[in-house]
Design an enzyme around this catalytic site. Structure first.
Site: not given
Length: 419
Positions: A38, A134-135, A340, A392
């Protein structure tokens, strides 16, 4: 109760091209078989059926297999598709698709939670947490801030106790600096490229990408990551037949004036994304989920690439929200898989360092099953930990370790620091 938000990772070949001087943009070649979270990627496709859900998608999408390290062994889990348009989600209000951004997503998620609690009132007084990777490093604090602000109204109260963030985008400038320094320290880019970026790129400036030397050097960094999996430096890439088909590629354009991190797609099994796509496009699966009649199928994809392109606004930093939530007494845990390259451990360390929080427990290893699982440090109001050898999406690489970590978070206990 725990809500897992969709996030933003992108793992695939991509490059930067300059267009005209008056309309400069970055163009990313996105390999859609790869892994992404995303904005525009599926929390169900990733979190629920690749990482921490009770069942994981099986090879080639033939079915699901039991996940012995599912986080729902420790808490009730909700997997939320956000923003609207991700996965099978949709809106009957066409204009919603024209205003997608951080603020819209946070408010929409908040509205969803209250409607969900109306349907399931027995859960309203349960202890509540939000997690994402992440996002979702931006989604989660933004949603937590809205909940915290509106909890003054007893009729709207949600018993939010904390947030959990994995390899999170946090502060754009620090994320960029960490990405560059990590690539150099892991021999992905040369000394010369690193030096040029250091001399020509000011990631704190809105004019960063108007500097041709900076843009060309960053392009060289991205070119090198094109050869490997940016989300997991030391594992293989998916090289099956489906990974090379032409229809898996698209181009995504971003204004070079934008400070948002590049959106690249990728993944690990490394072919899990392909398995998820095959599974959710099966007629019997769509019929069982009540998203189609099994005849007129929906075209499910792991990420809605249109959302990448049309994302309207992204906060350059959520660190002010961290300070606000810490002051409100919420628990914040942040973790990083240390292999990552997309939102590397250095990015997170740079961001957290700028908070200037007092240290309450100094840097030390933490253990799982008598092995060093990573390192951690505790601050006033925040814990930061690494996962040794994880990419990640940490639970894919370290499922047992991540479940133990999750359990410690829920209990509010320090990670085990003795073998």
């Amino acid at each position: 109760m725990f809500v897992h938000a969709a996030c933003s990772i992108d793992r695939s070949p991509y490059n930067i091209n300059k267009t005209s001087a008056n309309k400069q943009s970055w163009i990313y070649d996105q390999n859609l078989h790869s892994y992404s979270h995303g904005p525009g990627c599926s929390s169900v496709g990733y979190g629920a059926t690749q990482e921490i859900g009770p069942f994981i998608v099986d090879t080639n999408g033939h079915g699901l297999k039991y996940n012995p390290h599912s986080w729902n062994t420790e808490a009730n889990m909700l997997f939320l598709e956000s923003p609207v348009g991700v996965g099978f989600s949709y809106s009957n209000t066409t204009s919603d698709y024209n205003i997608l951004g951080d603020e819209f997503t946070a408010n929409d998620a908040y509205a969803f939670l209250h409607k969900w609690f109306l349907l399931f009132p027995s859960y309203r007084k349960r202890t509540f947490y939000i997690a994402g990777e992440s996002y979702a490093g931006k989604y989660v604090p933004e949603l937590a801030e809205i909940i915290n602000d509106k909890n003054n109204d007893p009729s709207l109260h949600i018993d939010l106790n904390g947030i959990l963030l994995g390899n999170p985008e946090t502060s754009d400038a620090d994320d960029w600096r960490g990405m560059v320094d990590y690539a150099w320290s892991h021999a992905v880019i040369s000394d010369e490229t690193h030096k040029i970026i250091g001399q020509s790129c000011n990631f704190d400036s809105n004019d960063t990408w108007s500097n041709d030397d900076c843009a060309e050097a960053v392009d060289e960094l991205l070119k090198q990551y094109k050869e490997i999996d940016i989300y997991s430096l030391y594992t293989s890439v998916c090289i099956g037949d489906s990974a090379s088909s032409d229809d898996k590629f698209t181009q995504i354009m971003f204004r070079r004036s934008s400070k948002m991190m590049p959106r690249i797609m990728g993944g690990y099994d490394p072919c899990l994304d392909e398995y998820a796509k095959a599974f959710y496009n099966r007629p019997d699966v769509q019929q069982a989920l009540h998203v189609s009649d099994g005849q007129h199928l929906k075209n499910w994809s792991i990420c809605n690439t249109k959302i990448f392109v049309e994302w309207l606004e992204s906060k350059p930093s959520v660190l002010p929200i961290y300070k606000k939530l810490i002051a409100a007494g919420l628990r914040i845990w942040v973790y990083s898989g240390d292999t990552d390259g997309r939102v590397p451990v250095l990015s997170t360390r740079y961001s957290l360092s700028s908070l200037g929080l007092p240290i309450t427990k100094t840097w030390r290893p933490w253990y799982h099953q008598k092995e060093v699982s990573g390192w951690f440090q505790e601050y006033e109001g925040l814990t930061f930990a690494t996962f040794r050898g994880a990419g990640h999406a940490v639970p894919i690489f370290k499922p047992s370790n991540s479940l133990a970590f999750f359990s410690a978070f829920l209990l509010g206990e320090s990670l085990p620091s003795v073998r």
